[in-house]
Each structure stands twice: as structure tokens, then as C-alpha cells.
Design a protein around this motif. Sequence first.
Motif, PDB file in Angstrom:
ATOM      1  N   ASP A 234      48.332  34.462  42.073  1.00 34.70           N
ATOM      2  CA  ASP A 234      48.301  34.454  43.379  1.00 34.70           C
ATOM      3  C   ASP A 234      49.379  35.493  43.988  1.00 34.70           C
ATOM      4  O   ASP A 234      48.981  36.657  43.721  1.00 34.70           O
ATOM      5  N   ASP A 235      50.256  35.089  44.757  1.00 31.77           N
ATOM      6  CA  ASP A 235      51.035  36.028  45.442  1.00 31.77           C
ATOM      7  C   ASP A 235      52.196  36.453  44.711  1.00 31.77           C
ATOM      8  O   ASP A 235      52.668  35.803  43.974  1.00 31.77           O
ATOM      9  N   GLY A 236      52.225  37.714  44.846  1.00 33.24           N
ATOM     10  CA  GLY A 236      53.431  38.309  43.949  1.00 33.24           C
ATOM     11  C   GLY A 236      54.983  38.165  44.793  1.00 33.24           C
ATOM     12  O   GLY A 236      55.795  37.388  43.959  1.00 33.24           O
ATOM     13  N   LEU A 237      55.270  38.598  45.837  1.00 30.13           N
ATOM     14  CA  LEU A 237      56.311  38.132  46.529  1.00 30.13           C
ATOM     15  C   LEU A 237      55.630  37.555  47.610  1.00 30.13           C
ATOM     16  O   LEU A 237      54.836  37.654  48.595  1.00 30.13           O
TER      17      LEU A 237
ATOM     18  N   ASP B 217      51.819  43.254  40.590  1.00 31.70           N
ATOM     19  CA  ASP B 217      50.468  43.238  40.039  1.00 31.70           C
ATOM     20  C   ASP B 217      50.164  41.690  40.272  1.00 31.70           C
ATOM     21  O   ASP B 217      50.482  40.652  39.679  1.00 31.70           O
ATOM     22  N   ALA B 218      49.066  41.671  41.688  1.00 38.30           N
ATOM     23  CA  ALA B 218      48.993  40.458  42.202  1.00 38.30           C
ATOM     24  C   ALA B 218      47.452  40.201  42.332  1.00 38.30           C
ATOM     25  O   ALA B 218      46.827  41.090  42.662  1.00 38.30           O
ATOM     26  N   GLU B 219      46.865  39.200  42.160  1.00 35.51           N
ATOM     27  CA  GLU B 219      45.484  38.623  42.090  1.00 35.51           C
ATOM     28  C   GLU B 219      45.284  38.119  43.621  1.00 35.51           C
ATOM     29  O   GLU B 219      44.129  37.886  44.240  1.00 35.51           O
ATOM     30  N   GLY B 220      46.531  37.380  44.174  1.00 35.05           N
ATOM     31  CA  GLY B 220      46.479  36.997  45.543  1.00 35.05           C
ATOM     32  C   GLY B 220      47.090  38.142  46.502  1.00 35.05           C
ATOM     33  O   GLY B 220      46.993  39.457  46.001  1.00 35.05           O
ATOM     34  N   ASP B 221      47.755  37.697  47.362  1.00 35.37           N
ATOM     35  CA  ASP B 221      48.537  38.606  48.423  1.00 35.37           C
ATOM     36  C   ASP B 221      49.598  39.423  47.441  1.00 35.37           C
ATOM     37  O   ASP B 221      50.476  38.723  46.866  1.00 35.37           O
ATOM     38  N   GLY B 222      49.742  40.568  47.640  1.00 34.68           N
ATOM     39  CA  GLY B 222      50.698  41.241  46.694  1.00 34.68           C
ATOM     40  C   GLY B 222      52.206  41.092  47.153  1.00 34.68           C
ATOM     41  O   GLY B 222      52.921  40.618  46.714  1.00 34.68           O
TER      42      GLY B 222
ATOM     43  N   THR C 256      56.257  49.016  44.857  1.00 30.87           N
ATOM     44  CA  THR C 256      54.741  49.629  44.382  1.00 30.87           C
ATOM     45  C   THR C 256      53.701  48.085  44.170  1.00 30.87           C
ATOM     46  O   THR C 256      54.408  47.329  43.496  1.00 30.87           O
ATOM     47  N   VAL C 257      52.926  48.097  45.031  1.00 36.52           N
ATOM     48  CA  VAL C 257      52.124  46.848  44.762  1.00 36.52           C
ATOM     49  C   VAL C 257      50.784  47.148  44.600  1.00 36.52           C
ATOM     50  O   VAL C 257      49.976  48.024  45.316  1.00 36.52           O
ATOM     51  N   TRP C 258      50.336  46.641  43.503  1.00 40.58           N
ATOM     52  CA  TRP C 258      48.984  46.575  42.905  1.00 40.58           C
ATOM     53  C   TRP C 258      48.301  45.256  43.398  1.00 40.58           C
ATOM     54  O   TRP C 258      48.733  44.334  42.781  1.00 40.58           O
ATOM     55  N   GLY C 259      47.505  45.460  44.524  1.00 44.34           N
ATOM     56  CA  GLY C 259      47.286  44.049  44.927  1.00 44.34           C
ATOM     57  C   GLY C 259      45.769  43.631  44.529  1.00 44.34           C
ATOM     58  O   GLY C 259      45.323  43.978  43.351  1.00 44.34           O
ATOM     59  N   PRO C 260      45.249  42.445  45.124  1.00 40.62           N
ATOM     60  CA  PRO C 260      43.970  41.784  44.653  1.00 40.62           C
ATOM     61  C   PRO C 260      42.654  42.779  44.687  1.00 40.62           C
ATOM     62  O   PRO C 260      42.922  43.796  45.568  1.00 40.62           O
TER      63      PRO C 260
ATOM     64  N   GLY D 238      45.096  40.424  50.412  1.00 46.65           N
ATOM     65  CA  GLY D 238      45.162  41.800  50.735  1.00 46.65           C
ATOM     66  C   GLY D 238      46.701  42.042  49.991  1.00 46.65           C
ATOM     67  O   GLY D 238      47.508  41.341  49.547  1.00 46.65           O
ATOM     68  N   ALA D 239      46.921  43.637  49.758  1.00 49.30           N
ATOM     69  CA  ALA D 239      48.073  43.995  49.216  1.00 49.30           C
ATOM     70  C   ALA D 239      49.267  43.737  49.879  1.00 49.30           C
ATOM     71  O   ALA D 239      50.206  43.623  49.534  1.00 49.30           O
ATOM     72  N   ILE D 240      49.261  43.670  51.191  1.00 49.55           N
ATOM     73  CA  ILE D 240      50.223  43.663  52.196  1.00 49.55           C
ATOM     74  C   ILE D 240      49.821  42.496  53.108  1.00 49.55           C
ATOM     75  O   ILE D 240      48.561  42.375  53.743  1.00 49.55           O
ATOM     76  N   ASP D 241      50.330  41.206  53.235  1.00 47.69           N
ATOM     77  CA  ASP D 241      50.152  40.061  54.353  1.00 47.69           C
ATOM     78  C   ASP D 241      51.211  39.671  54.832  1.00 47.69           C
ATOM     79  O   ASP D 241      52.249  38.877  54.246  1.00 47.69           O
ATOM     80  N   VAL D 242      51.478  39.998  56.392  1.00 42.85           N
ATOM     81  CA  VAL D 242      52.905  39.569  56.892  1.00 42.85           C
ATOM     82  C   VAL D 242      52.273  39.197  58.271  1.00 42.85           C
ATOM     83  O   VAL D 242      51.793  39.850  59.104  1.00 42.85           O
ATOM     84  N   ASN D 243      52.748  37.974  58.465  1.00 38.30           N
ATOM     85  CA  ASN D 243      52.278  37.424  59.693  1.00 38.30           C
ATOM     86  C   ASN D 243      52.750  37.963  61.001  1.00 38.30           C
ATOM     87  O   ASN D 243      52.321  38.127  61.925  1.00 38.30           O
TER      88      ASN D 243
END
Length: 586
Positions: free
Chosen positions: A394-397, A424-429, A444-448, A454-459
Motif C-alpha cells: 500500500d503506501d510507502g511513506l 516501491d509502492a502499490e498504493g500511494d508512494g 525516488t518514488v516508484w509508485g503504483p 498516485g506516486a505523490i498524494d499530499v492533502n
Amino acid sequence: MNTKNRILLAAAPFAVAGVVLAGCTATTATSAESRTTEAAATVQDVDATLTAEQVLADDEDATTVDAAEAEGSSATVTLDGDTATIDGDGVTVEGSTVTITAGGTYTLTGSLDGAVVVDAPEDAVVAITLDDASITNTAGSALSILSADDVAIVLADGSANSVSDASSYADDAEANAALYSDADLTISGGGSLTVQGNGNDGITSKDDLKVLSGTLTVTAADDGLRGRDSLTIEGGDITVTAGGDGLTSDQTDDATRGYLWVSGGEISVTSAGDGLSAATDLVVTGGDISVASGGGSADSPSEDVSSKALKGGVYVVVEGGTVHADAADDAVHSNGAVHINAGTLTLATGDDGIHADTALFIDGGETEITRSYEGLESAQITIDAGTVFVTASDDGLNASSGSGESMQDSGEMITINGGDVTVDAEGDGFDSNGSATMTGGTLTVWGPTGNGNGAIDVNGSFDVSGGTLLAAGSAGMAMAPTTDSAQGWVFASVSGAVGSTVQIVSDGTVVAEYTASKAFATVVYSGAGIVSGDSYDVVVDGSTTTVTAGEGGTSGMGGQPGGGQGGGMPGGDAPTRGAQGDGDAS
């Protein structure tokens, strides 16, 4: 003088009021939910930047018992079947029970089908040397220290010793371990001790338990090694198989006790419950630790038993040594703060790689999370230095306070000031329910590959003012840093496969180049020299897409068209969340 203020109370509602400080200072936050099942710890004002020395300075010093301190009587006890012979004084024999009644030094050798009991004055120091001694008691504890001030057990060089106890204990039994002590207990020497805790714990001290050296092999129905006030491992070769926790300190009535400190030794733990567990602080400054808890990362966390690898009620600090963990539940967990600034951690888990309720601070060491549901999770995550590699289903960080999902900025923060972080994440990176900032380092983010994350998801806002960022992932929820970030960034809708070459080109000069480890449909890049408003080429396997820096994607606000879904939205089924507290009440 440090600022580690904490109290031990009943469980309280969870709340985080975090303040993020730039540079090398991580988060100070107030109040974190206790996740223990009884006499729970409510953590106040934890400071994730505290070092091992600072954390331990607020803990009561553990007692080290030196055998040379024992004065008074002296005897050699030859164990012989269901009786024993005594050469010296300070010892009595009644039936198959050998009782040490005075302070002094005693050597035990031979085999006994019975019990050895220490019942000395409360101010006595007792030293017991086990020299090829074997004690088996089917009616209770094999070696029990009921009264003394301090006791040293010395394993004679080259000797092989063993203790084995009853298969069950009465609920009100005072001594309820194969080796039990009501006094401070220190184990040392160059021999070995095999402990069979058939009815409950293997080795228990109601005060401080310290291991300096020796080879210990412990099999226990419940906890392997338990020091109620503290457990300290400075050396030795320790192998534990436990039906409960492997190594534990569980004093919950005093905030200066209930800690576990490993500074050396070779430790291997296989446990149904937690591997290493401390009611207050778990500190690792050395040693080689290997933990398999709850059946390992291939199993889902239990709803009834906590099966974390390393767990602290207030602090977990890793400042050296080597940790290999394979856990059904979190690999590293704190109800307060986690600080990693040295050492090597290799973690696999069925839940979170590293979880801190309040704050997680990494400023050194090498951390590799080879398998996890979520990699790093805390309300406040700060990385100043070190190498971090995260693989997550799921989420990386994930900056989350666990208070429910929202598309609004709820105050959490990820801060990257340095270090080398790969996800390396299958959810949000890279996912924050609040905001994020990057001032340095490499991310370095290898996202979903799926469009639900998304590779980046910030509210909130994601400001980049330094460092090097590459985020490649799917297109459905693609997001870029905040538009007015001090350092420029480029966003491109470009597709590639595993092994594709990605280049960022400025006026014919390649400024960055990557080899893709996953398929992707979007790329975000930010680095020194990227100027908002200028044109750049994003080249994938020779195919060029020209973009304008600072344009494209959604900038720093999850939930908007083309943007993320909001921090913490799952990319797949979450594992069954395990019990967060201790798995036993003994």
C-alpha cells in the motif's frame, strides 16, 4: 537535561498536536494513544530527536551484580538425583530441595530432580556458579530466588547447564518461571545454560535482569527473558523460542522502568507474541538481533495477540547494531516516537515496516523494508540522513494520525531534509494526510501502476526547496509539488516499462537519468537547476515530450481534479490489524 516527559496512565483518547522544525530537529508532539492492553502508557511531549544516551538518562540505572561482591558463606553443592551433599556452609538440604540461606558464593554441580531456592536476608548478595549443573523440577520453579538483594549467576567456562520447570503454575504462585528471581539478577560466564520454561516464562526477574555473557538457549510457554523493571543485554549468545514475548520488560507503574536495552550480543528470537517488547523504552545500540514474530510477514496480524518484532511503549531508538525482523505485525513500533540514527535494519512485515504513533525521525543508518503493507507510518515523519528503501503493498511513506481518512490537511507532516530514500509502492508512494516539505536529500518514488493511487498524494502543500525528487507512477491520481515551490519541478505524462530509461534534458544536456523499476504513466522531477517557466525534455527510451517546469498535474492539493484521493486512501485490501498491546498479563 533532556525533555523526555512521559507518564504512565490508563489509556487516553488519541490526539496529536505536532510542531515540525526544520533542519536536524524532528517533531515534538503531545499525547499519543496507548495501545497496550493493561496499565497502558499515555505519552506526553515525546521528542523523536533524543539519542539513546538521552533516553536512557531518564531511566533508572539497571543494577549489575558482580560475583566478587558476594561475601559471607561459601559452599560447593553436589546435586545427586533427589538430594545433594554440601561442602561448606550457608546451604541446607531438605528432601529434594536445596536452599541457600546466606549471602556468599556457591558452586552447583551435578543433576537434581528437585528445586534450588535462594532464601537469604534481604540485604544479601549471592553468587551462584553453575558448573555442569542440571535442575529439573516437575512441581514448580527449578531455580528460584525468593529473597536476596542482588544475585549473580555465573556459567562456568566450558560448562553445560540446564533448568526445567513444571508444566503449569497456580495463579498465585510467587515463583513462576524455570529460573525466577525476586531480586536483581545478572547472568555471565563462558558456559551455557539451557532453559525449558514449560509452565510460563523461561527466565524472570521481578527487578533488573542483565545478561553480560554466556550462551543461553531458552524455550518458554510464555515469555523467554523477562526483566520486570529492566532487561539489559550487553553480550552473550541468546536463542529464544517463546509462546509469548521473546525479550520483555513490562513494568508499567514507573515511567523510569520497564525498559529494554541491547548493546551487544547475538540474539535470535522466535515468538508468538512480540519479539522485543518494552513497556517504556526499547533501545538498541549494538548487537546482532534476529526476530521472527507471529509467524512472520507471510501471516496476517492477529486480532488478539501483539506480534511486533521491536516494540516500545514510549521510545524506540536504534543507534547501532544489526536488526533482522520478519513480523506478522509491525516490524518496529512505538506508541510514542521512533528514532533511527545508526545501525542496519532489514525488515519484513505483514503490516507497517516502522510505525510511531507520534513521530518518526531518521538521521542515519541503513533501513531496508523488503515487505510491508505500509512502509513508514507516523503522524510526523522526518528524514535528515541515512539510507531508506521501502517496498510496500500500500503506501510507502504515510503521514497519518490514524484519525480517519479525509481529503483535507489534518496537520500531519513529512519532512525530507537529507538522506537517500527509495520507495516501491502499490498504493500511494509518498502520502501525507497533511503537508510535506523537501529541503535536501534524494527521494525516488516508484509508485503504483493502478490508477486508484498516485506516486505523490499530499492533502495540503508539498513544498520543494532542495534535494532531488523523482516520482513515477500511474496517471489517474498524479500529483506534483506545490506550484510556488522554491525549487522548480517538471511534470510529464509519459509511459514506460520496467527497464525503461528516463532522462530529464535541458538544452540538450541530460541533467538526470533513471532506469525504471516499474511501469509508469507519469513522471515528476525536481532538482537543482530546474527553473519554473523554462522548457525541458522528458525522454523515455528515446521518445521526447517537452514540458514547461511548474505546469501540469495537480500541485499540492489532494482530492482536486487530476490530483490524489487524499492521504492514506488504501490501494488494496488492508491486512487485519493486529492487537496493539501486549499479548499477556503475566
